[in-house]
Design an enzyme around this catalytic site. Structure first.
Site, PDB file in Angstrom:
ATOM      1  N   LYS A  21       0.727  -1.369  -0.014  1.00 23.28           N
ATOM      2  CA  LYS A  21      -0.153   0.019   0.030  1.00 23.28           C
ATOM      3  C   LYS A  21       1.078   1.351   0.038  1.00 23.28           C
ATOM      4  O   LYS A  21       2.004   1.210   0.409  1.00 23.28           O
ATOM      5  CB  LYS A  21      -0.847   0.201   1.218  1.00 23.28           C
ATOM      6  CG  LYS A  21      -0.257   0.288   2.580  1.00 23.28           C
ATOM      7  CD  LYS A  21       0.226   1.645   3.146  1.00 23.28           C
ATOM      8  CE  LYS A  21       1.019   1.436   4.341  1.00 23.28           C
ATOM      9  NZ  LYS A  21       1.577   2.781   4.777  1.00 23.28           N
TER      10      LYS A  21
ATOM     11  N   ASP B  45      -2.696  -2.083  10.024  1.00 26.48           N
ATOM     12  CA  ASP B  45      -2.890  -2.163   8.666  1.00 26.48           C
ATOM     13  C   ASP B  45      -3.332  -3.382   7.822  1.00 26.48           C
ATOM     14  O   ASP B  45      -3.748  -3.275   6.583  1.00 26.48           O
ATOM     15  CB  ASP B  45      -1.436  -1.949   7.872  1.00 26.48           C
ATOM     16  CG  ASP B  45      -0.973  -0.521   8.030  1.00 26.48           C
ATOM     17  OD1 ASP B  45      -1.627   0.573   8.063  1.00 26.48           O
ATOM     18  OD2 ASP B  45       0.491  -0.182   7.826  1.00 26.48           O
TER      19      ASP B  45
HETATM   20  P1  ATP Z   1       3.882  -0.067   7.920  1.00 20.86           P
HETATM   21  O1  ATP Z   1       4.251   0.460   6.448  1.00 20.86           O
HETATM   22  O2  ATP Z   1       2.839  -0.989   7.952  1.00 20.86           O
HETATM   23  O3  ATP Z   1       4.701   0.564   8.809  1.00 20.86           O
HETATM   24  P2  ATP Z   1       6.529  -1.368   6.924  1.00 20.86           P
HETATM   25  O4  ATP Z   1       6.452  -1.415   5.590  1.00 20.86           O
HETATM   26  O5  ATP Z   1       7.312  -0.125   7.445  1.00 20.86           O
HETATM   27  O6  ATP Z   1       5.151  -1.372   7.541  1.00 20.86           O
HETATM   28  P3  ATP Z   1       7.315  -4.049   7.246  1.00 20.86           P
HETATM   29  O7  ATP Z   1       8.076  -4.410   5.940  1.00 20.86           O
HETATM   30  O8  ATP Z   1       6.145  -4.316   7.430  1.00 20.86           O
HETATM   31  O9  ATP Z   1       7.500  -2.540   7.712  1.00 20.86           O
HETATM   32  O10 ATP Z   1       8.441  -4.532   8.268  1.00 20.86           O
HETATM   33  C1  ATP Z   1       8.790  -3.925   9.585  1.00 20.86           C
HETATM   34  C2  ATP Z   1       9.364  -5.027  10.475  1.00 20.86           C
HETATM   35  O11 ATP Z   1       8.691  -6.062  10.882  1.00 20.86           O
HETATM   36  C3  ATP Z   1      10.687  -5.519   9.968  1.00 20.86           C
HETATM   37  O12 ATP Z   1      11.769  -5.127  10.205  1.00 20.86           O
HETATM   38  C4  ATP Z   1      10.577  -6.954  10.199  1.00 20.86           C
HETATM   39  O13 ATP Z   1      11.658  -7.161  11.301  1.00 20.86           O
HETATM   40  C5  ATP Z   1       9.133  -7.254  10.949  1.00 20.86           C
HETATM   41  N1  ATP Z   1       8.402  -8.259  10.134  1.00 20.86           N
HETATM   42  C6  ATP Z   1       7.713  -9.178  10.732  1.00 20.86           C
HETATM   43  N2  ATP Z   1       6.799  -9.869   9.641  1.00 20.86           N
HETATM   44  C7  ATP Z   1       7.484  -9.522   8.501  1.00 20.86           C
HETATM   45  C8  ATP Z   1       7.145  -9.777   7.215  1.00 20.86           C
HETATM   46  N3  ATP Z   1       6.148 -10.751   6.950  1.00 20.86           N
HETATM   47  N4  ATP Z   1       7.579  -9.041   6.312  1.00 20.86           N
HETATM   48  C9  ATP Z   1       8.529  -8.265   6.329  1.00 20.86           C
HETATM   49  N5  ATP Z   1       8.890  -7.656   7.561  1.00 20.86           N
HETATM   50  C10 ATP Z   1       8.310  -8.556   8.796  1.00 20.86           C
END
Ligand code: ATP
Length: 290
Positions: free
Chosen positions: A10, A137
């Site tokens: 997203k 989310d």
């Molecule tokens: P958001 O936009 O919801 O804040 P994000 O894109 O910033 O999310 P994610 O890629 O979802 O961040 O990952 C954040 C942290 O979550 C990572 O550093 C990782 O350690 C942990 N994590 C747990 N499960 C997952 C997964 N399936 N994929 C990626 N990261 C994961």
């Protein structure tokens, strides 16, 4: 049986922080958009009463702290079904810790896959109720499309689809902590009126140039990341109709009406950044692959 689910990333076309609840959660208003940059999540039954998880990307946990694992546990807790033993394989394309909800998308994908695999026929609303217990989310990752998210991000109201367009997404190699980003607005006494309303009006109007002008992300002002400003400028120099950071960053997206312009912009960015993608908006969330 094996079920594979496409789990779209997203972006936040807007992100307004409009208050704080007594329990510490921030109240937001955001215009969210699914894009066709997808992880691929495969779930199957193993018959060993456990959850085993693997991911093709370093830095993603392969244990109980993975959001996909938490989603499986929440699914069995909610339905009361005995876990027959499941395997989860995540093929990662969405950059990690990027503000693109990659982990939440994987969690949402597991809920969709288990609903099929176990024949539970839970409604999308029920899946959202389970998802919400894992992260704010998750409901959007399940429903997808173009949605206004309010409350703590879990109340979804549909908005019209974006007109035909291209989105360039670039993730600079910097780290942002979502928790720390939110703490930067904790001393605030007055909350600004949401910019999201203008963006929704522009989407209803259907004019891409107008939509591009309404992008807004409050975290940009709070974090003031030089790299983000740099990428936005490159995108605008390449003809983007608008550019903004997604979530708490650090990913930046730019809006283009022409595919060629978007690809040229991506080529310029690829000279300096490793994680650059040309995407299109999607009108749905996690979906079982054909
Ligand atoms: P958001 O936009 O919801 O804040 P994000 O894109 O910033 O999310 P994610 O890629 O979802 O961040 O990952 C954040 C942290 O979550 C990572 O550093 C990782 O350690 C942990 N994590 C747990 N499960 C997952 C997964 N399936 N994929 C990626 N990261 C994961």
């Amino acid at each position: 049986m094996k079920i594979t689910v496409d789990a779209p990333a997203k972006i936040n076309l807007t992100l307004d922080i409009i208050g704080k609840r007594n329990d510490g959660y921030h109240l937001v208003k955001m215009l969210m958009q699914s894009v066709d940059l997808c992880d691929s999540v495969t779930v199957w039954d193993t018959g060993d009463n456990d959850v085993s998880l693997s991911c093709d990307q370093e830095g993603v946990p392969d244990n109980q702290s993975n959001i996909a694992y938490k989603a499986a546990a929440a699914f069995f807790a909610h339905t009361g079904l005995v876990n027959p033993g499941i395997g989860i394989k995540i093929k990662k394309r969405i950059p990690i810790a990027a503000g693109l909800a990659g982990g939440s998308a994987d969690g949402a994908a597991v809920l969709v896959a288990l609903n099929h695999l176990m024949g539970t026929e839970l409604t999308l609303d029920e899946l959202c109720d389970i998802g919400e217990t894992i992260g704010a989310d998750l409901p959007f990752c399940l429903v997808g499309g173009t949605m206004v998210a309010s409350g703590i991000g879990t109340i979804l109201t549909p908005a019209p689809d974006l007109p035909d367009c291209y989105l360039v997404i670039a993730k600079p190699p910097i780290q942002v902590s979502t928790k720390e980003a939110y703490s930067l607005c904790d001393d605030r006494e007055r909350w600004q009126p949401p910019y999201t309303d203008d963006a929704v009006e522009a989407v209803c109007d259907g004019s891409l140039p107008l939509i591009g002008r309404t992008f807004y992300n409050e975290f940009e002002e709070l974090l003031q990341l030089k790299e983000v400003e740099r990428i936005k400028q490159i995108m605008k120099d390449c003809g983007a109709l608008g550019a903004s950071m997604s979530g708490s960053g650090p990913s930046v997206f730019g809006l283009f009406s022409e595919k060629g312009e978007a690809e040229d912009c991506a080529d310029v960015l690829k000279e300096q950044y490793q994680e650059v993608f040309v995407c299109r908006p999607m009108d749905r969330g996690c979906t079982v692959e054909d």
